[in-house]
Design an enzyme around this catalytic site. Structure first.
Site, PDB file in Angstrom:
ATOM      1  N   THR A  60      89.231  28.565  47.349  1.00  0.00           N
ATOM      2  CA  THR A  60      90.059  29.724  47.660  1.00  0.00           C
ATOM      3  C   THR A  60      90.016  30.005  49.149  1.00  0.00           C
ATOM      4  OG1 THR A  60      89.425  30.676  45.529  1.00  0.00           O
ATOM      5  CG2 THR A  60      90.430  32.173  47.112  1.00  0.00           C
ATOM      6  N   THR A  92      92.043  28.198  54.548  1.00  0.00           N
ATOM      7  CA  THR A  92      91.906  26.762  54.808  1.00  0.00           C
ATOM      8  C   THR A  92      92.238  25.967  53.556  1.00  0.00           C
ATOM      9  OG1 THR A  92      90.152  27.306  56.380  1.00  0.00           O
ATOM     10  CG2 THR A  92      90.381  24.999  55.776  1.00  0.00           C
ATOM     11  N   ASP A 150      86.507  23.211  49.183  1.00  0.00           N
ATOM     12  CA  ASP A 150      86.543  24.651  49.443  1.00  0.00           C
ATOM     13  C   ASP A 150      86.112  24.918  50.882  1.00  0.00           C
ATOM     14  OD1 ASP A 150      86.963  27.315  48.972  1.00  0.00           O
ATOM     15  OD2 ASP A 150      85.323  27.562  47.525  1.00  0.00           O
ATOM     16  N   ASP A 164      82.683  30.823  54.846  1.00  0.00           N
ATOM     17  CA  ASP A 164      82.727  31.864  55.874  1.00  0.00           C
ATOM     18  C   ASP A 164      81.734  31.542  56.990  1.00  0.00           C
ATOM     19  OD1 ASP A 164      84.673  33.636  54.572  1.00  0.00           O
ATOM     20  OD2 ASP A 164      83.122  33.850  53.056  1.00  0.00           O
ATOM     21  N   GLY A 173      82.563  33.895  49.929  1.00  0.00           N
ATOM     22  CA  GLY A 173      82.880  35.093  49.161  1.00  0.00           C
ATOM     23  C   GLY A 173      83.661  36.138  49.931  1.00  0.00           C
ATOM     24  N   GLY A 174      84.102  35.799  51.142  1.00  0.00           N
ATOM     25  CA  GLY A 174      84.933  36.738  51.885  1.00  0.00           C
ATOM     26  C   GLY A 174      86.208  37.111  51.143  1.00  0.00           C
ATOM     27  N   GLU A 232      83.883  30.253  42.377  1.00  0.00           N
ATOM     28  CA  GLU A 232      83.645  29.132  43.295  1.00  0.00           C
ATOM     29  C   GLU A 232      82.326  28.445  42.966  1.00  0.00           C
ATOM     30  OE1 GLU A 232      86.157  30.934  47.119  1.00  0.00           O
ATOM     31  OE2 GLU A 232      83.973  31.149  47.041  1.00  0.00           O
TER      32      GLU A 232
END
Length: 219
Positions: A28, A31, A81, A84, A95-96, A103
């Site tokens: 997620t 990027t 993935d 951050d 987890g931002g 995830e």
């Protein structure tokens, strides 16, 4: 290169790890959105994907990529993935975007974790980016008190409900010098669904977009 161009370069570079006929784990974030765009160019060569968020699922389905439920897949060759923050040991803060639990699940069933980032995410010590913790709502105050004891400054992320119906506490002002130990300590708190430290299961390959191009590193 702009930051977004570096993200795009890293996202497209991950395409070389996608095997024909496979089901790809997809994360997620901004990027990863570039990777999804790249993946769509070979959608007819793969079986589909397992997604870590509603947002990524919607994006892939719009592009014609079939999305499978994680419960229907025994394992994945790769999981792609972002992060951050990522350190030299390939431990990460994620987890931002509040998708950390899903995830972590997709990462757990993948043989190889491909982390795609721009060079602003590369750090020596984790913690400058606030550490997200997904918490069951009734445990919010208790968990916040315990996070204070661990040396952090937890802040409730107002107005955010995760895809799992929970809330997020962002822990500020932590220097995480022992990520694996901190991950265990926070995960052990009653009411914590998971913490956004990916150290017990960190990245295997790092693709980092830089002004000079994509730097590839592997464990």
């Amino acid at each position: 290169m702009t930051q977004d161009e570096m993200k795009k370069a890293a996202g497209w570079a991950a395409l070389e790890y996608v095997q024909p006929g496979s089901i790809v784990g997809v994360g997620t974030g901004s990027t990863v959105n570039h990777f999804i765009d790249a993946l769509a160019t070979m959608k007819d060569e793969i079986k589909g994907a397992v997604s870590s968020s509603v947002a990524s699922t919607e994006r892939m389905e719009e592009l014609g990529i079939e999305v499978f439920d994680a419960n229907d897949v025994a394992s994945l060759d790769i999981y792609v993935d972002g992060a951050d923050e990522i350190n030299g040991e390939f431990d990460m803060i994620k987890g931002g975007g509040a998708a950390l639990t899903r995830e972590k699940i997709v990462a757990a069933i993948a043989e190889k974790f491909i982390c795609i980032v721009d060079n602003t995410k590369d750090v020596d010590v984790l913690g400058q980016f606030p550490l997200p913790v997904e918490v069951i709502p009734m445990a919010r105050s208790y968990v916040a008190r315990e996070l204070l004891k661990l040396g952090g400054d937890p802040v409730y992320r107002e107005g955010v409900i995760t895809d799992n119906g929970n809330i997020i506490l962002d822990v500020h002002n932590m220097q995480i010098t022992e990520p694996k130990e901190m991950e265990k300590a926070i995960n052990a708190l009653a009411g914590v669904v998971t913490v956004g430290l990916f150290a017990a299961r960190g990245a295997d390959v790092l693709l980092m977009g830089t002004p000079e191009g994509v730097v590839k590193k592997a464990k």
